[in-house]
Design an enzyme around this catalytic site. Structure first.
Site, PDB file in Angstrom:
ATOM      1  CG  HIS A 271      24.224  10.982 -15.710  1.00 40.78           C
ATOM      2  ND1 HIS A 271      23.739  10.577 -16.917  1.00 40.78           N
ATOM      3  CD2 HIS A 271      24.284  12.341 -15.778  1.00 40.78           C
ATOM      4  CE1 HIS A 271      23.515  11.622 -17.698  1.00 40.78           C
ATOM      5  NE2 HIS A 271      23.851  12.707 -17.029  1.00 40.78           N
TER       6      HIS A 271
ATOM      7  CG  ASP B  71      25.078  18.647 -10.393  1.00 38.58           C
ATOM      8  OD1 ASP B  71      24.150  19.415 -10.057  1.00 38.58           O
ATOM      9  OD2 ASP B  71      25.293  18.321 -11.583  1.00 38.58           O
TER      10      ASP B  71
ATOM     11  CG  HIS C 182      20.208  22.261 -18.310  1.00 37.82           C
ATOM     12  ND1 HIS C 182      19.306  22.577 -17.325  1.00 37.82           N
ATOM     13  CD2 HIS C 182      21.294  21.755 -17.664  1.00 37.82           C
ATOM     14  CE1 HIS C 182      19.815  22.255 -16.140  1.00 37.82           C
ATOM     15  NE2 HIS C 182      21.032  21.773 -16.307  1.00 37.82           N
TER      16      HIS C 182
ATOM     17  CG  ASP D   5      21.296  22.124 -12.087  1.00 36.51           C
ATOM     18  OD1 ASP D   5      22.116  21.531 -11.366  1.00 36.51           O
ATOM     19  OD2 ASP D   5      21.084  21.816 -13.277  1.00 36.51           O
TER      20      ASP D   5
ATOM     21  CG  ASP E  60      -0.221   0.037   2.520  1.00 31.42           C
ATOM     22  OD1 ASP E  60       1.016  -0.141   2.501  1.00 31.42           O
ATOM     23  OD2 ASP E  60      -0.864   0.232   3.562  1.00 31.42           O
TER      24      ASP E  60
ATOM     25  NE  ARG F 152      28.384  19.066 -13.336  1.00 31.51           N
ATOM     26  CZ  ARG F 152      28.550  17.773 -13.144  1.00 31.51           C
ATOM     27  NH1 ARG F 152      29.493  17.125 -13.833  1.00 31.51           N
ATOM     28  NH2 ARG F 152      27.814  17.114 -12.285  1.00 31.51           N
TER      29      ARG F 152
ATOM     30  CD  GLU G  55      24.522  23.008 -12.925  1.00 31.06           C
ATOM     31  OE1 GLU G  55      24.845  22.068 -12.172  1.00 31.06           O
ATOM     32  OE2 GLU G  55      23.616  22.939 -13.771  1.00 31.06           O
TER      33      GLU G  55
ATOM     34  CG  HIS H  36      28.638  17.748 -19.403  1.00 34.57           C
ATOM     35  ND1 HIS H  36      28.412  19.058 -19.129  1.00 34.57           N
ATOM     36  CD2 HIS H  36      29.582  17.337 -18.509  1.00 34.57           C
ATOM     37  CE1 HIS H  36      29.172  19.438 -18.114  1.00 34.57           C
ATOM     38  NE2 HIS H  36      29.905  18.420 -17.725  1.00 34.57           N
TER      39      HIS H  36
ATOM     40  CD  GLU I  93      25.123  21.798 -16.172  1.00 35.77           C
ATOM     41  OE1 GLU I  93      25.554  20.836 -15.527  1.00 35.77           O
ATOM     42  OE2 GLU I  93      23.914  22.021 -16.350  1.00 35.77           O
TER      43      GLU I  93
ATOM     44  CG  HIS J 117      17.809  18.537 -17.708  1.00 34.55           C
ATOM     45  ND1 HIS J 117      18.224  17.227 -17.784  1.00 34.55           N
ATOM     46  CD2 HIS J 117      18.811  19.182 -17.048  1.00 34.55           C
ATOM     47  CE1 HIS J 117      19.411  17.108 -17.206  1.00 34.55           C
ATOM     48  NE2 HIS J 117      19.783  18.278 -16.750  1.00 34.55           N
TER      49      HIS J 117
ATOM     50  CE1 TYR K  53      33.031  16.334 -14.787  1.00 43.53           C
ATOM     51  CE2 TYR K  53      33.038  17.050 -17.090  1.00 43.53           C
ATOM     52  CZ  TYR K  53      32.486  17.087 -15.820  1.00 43.53           C
ATOM     53  OH  TYR K  53      31.379  17.868 -15.589  1.00 43.53           O
TER      54      TYR K  53
HETATM   55  N1  GLY Z   1      22.117  18.268 -12.180  1.00 41.59           N
HETATM   56  C1  GLY Z   1      21.690  18.076 -13.474  1.00 41.59           C
HETATM   57  C2  GLY Z   1      22.407  18.960 -14.383  1.00 41.59           C
HETATM   58  O1  GLY Z   1      23.309  19.649 -13.967  1.00 41.59           O
HETATM   59  O2  GLY Z   1      22.081  19.067 -15.529  1.00 41.59           O
HETATM   60 MN    MN Z   2      23.618  20.304 -11.960  1.00 42.13          MN
HETATM   61 MN    MN Z   3      22.523  21.506 -14.796  1.00 40.85          MN
END
Ligand code: GLY
Ligand code: MN
Ligand code: MN
Length: 437
Positions: free
Chosen positions: A246, A263, A359, A274, A41, A397, A399, A355, A384, A366, A388
């Site tokens: 990730h 992060d 975004h 973020d 439940d 990184r 951001e 990456h 960001e 996102h 690496y």
């Molecule tokens: N934490 C997700 C990103 O930085 O896109």
């Molecule tokens: Mn992030």
């Molecule tokens: Mn981000």
């Protein structure tokens, strides 16, 4: 409510913007998310679908919004359906929205119970030629479950096969990308809560702690401040884990001399923040760590300055790639030769920075937006960059979240959250000195 909701006028404006873009004689329907089961439940905590939230502010399951600008009866231009509450529900689950509260929260005058939806829809569809359906068209969307919206779409196509259908998503992707001032204030609140968590972590972080203990410090600071928690699964990545983009296990013991890539962002009233910071567990960067750190910081600061009305995201990413290439050459990670011979579709810098740089950020971390279209004032972006280096056992990184301004440089909503290497070291060392006393 844990959070201060935005005034109903914001949602009125959002609905008006949507309706202005609808074709004549058409109706649009937006559904809430289900409450997802675990087993037996137990269920996951409810998370409202961000589109109906954007248009109403209603943060309750089984809510439906119907928009019909050309409805013959003006009271059916905007209709909200909410779950019927009763004394039994009140005792076991607490208060649900009453019709009065729903009107005040959303600015919609016509409120019915959800049980009346099918009857009302059938009646209104007699006057409509087409219906807007809200499929999920986010380019990164990937899931196997059938949502409440998916079920509705299947049903409505069977129930009304002679009506034309239209897509809500192109409208929503354009509207949600440009934020109202009140919405930006809500994102700023989320950023401030994240900043409080980060300051706390700078004080308590020590080698020998587990990554999840750092996560716990953020959770504590977030919940105390009216956030319902993390806007996305947090990444606390020490040493080599920073090179797993990730990484979310957060279960490693943090070693002496290592960097910790953090992060993490708080949500506030369903709005995301973020943040990424990379900090030395021992309170001091090594010269090599600092050299790479400052390279990433320079790229972040230079990239942010490009976020002005007119540029597109692909143009922006190309430029940021050039900044990153310069830094990687300076760090000795790339050679002139490698850069000269690079494949333009797979530039050399991607070996260390694989990456995207930015975004959209908003109700979804996102968030919606159409990358091929020029950036506009009021859009909110992360910036960001990262470098690496698995062969050196660390990754960095950084951001921050920025609001594009009509003119000049974007506004950094995280400008108050420490980022300069010297400032990070000073705060960490001061906390240690205090502890030593
Ligand atoms: N934490 C997700 C990103 O930085 O896109
Ligand atoms: Mn992030
Ligand atoms: Mn981000």
């Amino acid at each position: 409510m844990r959070y201060q909701p935005l005034p109903a006028d914001v949602y009125r404006r959002n609905r008006r913007k949507f309706m202005e873009r609808m074709k004549p004689a058409s109706l649009a329907v937006f559904n809430s998310n289900d409450i997802y089961p675990i087993s037996a439940d137990s269920t996951l905590p409810f998370q409202q679908h961000r589109d109906i939230f954007y248009l109403t502010g209603a943060d309750q399951e089984e809510t439906i919004l119907l928009l019909f600008p050309d409805a013959p009866d003006p009271k059916h231009r905007e209709v909200l359906f909410i779950r019927e509450t009763n004394d039994h529900i009140k005792i076991w689950e607490g208060e649900k929205l009453t019709k009065e509260q729903a009107r005040a929260l959303t600015g919609i005058d016509t409120v019915y119970w959800t049980s009346e939806f099918e009857r009302v829809l059938r009646d209104l569809m007699r006057h409509a030629d087409r219906i807007y359906l809200n499929t999920n068209e986010h380019p990164r969307a990937s899931h196997e479950v059938e949502t409440r919206e998916d079920r509705f779409i299947k049903w409505v196509k069977q129930a009304f096969p002679a009506h034309k259908t239209e897509r809500s998503q192109p409208i929503l992707h354009r509207l949600r990308a440009v934020k109202e001032p009140e919405e930006i204030a809500q994102i700023k609140r989320a950023c401030d809560i994240t900043g409080a968590g980060f300051r706390r972590v700078l004080e308590v972080l020590r080698p020998g702690m587990y990554e999840y203990e750092v996560e716990a410090e953020f959770a504590r600071e977030f919940l105390r401040r009216g956030s319902r928690g993390f806007a996305y699964t947090p990444i606390i990545a020490s040493g080599p884990n920073a090179n797993i983009l990730h990484y979310i296990q957060n279960d490693r013991k943090i070693g002496e001399g290592e960097l910790v890539l953090i992060d993490v962002g708080a949500e506030y009233g369903n709005w995301s923040s973020d943040l990424t910071r990379t900090v030395p567990a021992s309170g001091k960067f090594t010269p090599r760590q600092k050299e790479v750190y400052n390279a990433v910081l320079r790229v972040k600061n230079k990239a942010a300055k490009l976020l002005k009305p007119g540029i597109t995201i692909p143009e922006y990413h190309k430029k940021v790639g050039e900044y990153m290439t310069e830094e990687l050459l300076r760090l000795g990670l790339l050679t002139e030769e490698e850069v000269k011979n690079q494949d333009p579709d797979k530039p050399a810098y991607k070996k260390y920075f694989m990456h995207g740089t930015s975004h959209h950020l908003g109700l979804d971390t996102h968030d919606y937006g159409i990358p091929e279209e020029p950036i506009q004032a009021g859009m909110v972006f992360t910036v960001e960059p990262g470098i690496y280096i698995p062969e050196e056992g660390f990754g960095i990184r950084l951001e921050d979240d920025y609001v594009v301004q009509p003119e000049g440089e974007p506004l950094n909503l995280m400008a108050h959250i420490p980022i300069e290497a010297d400032e990070i070291e000073a705060i960490m060392q001061e906390a240690r000195a205090k502890e030593g006393k």
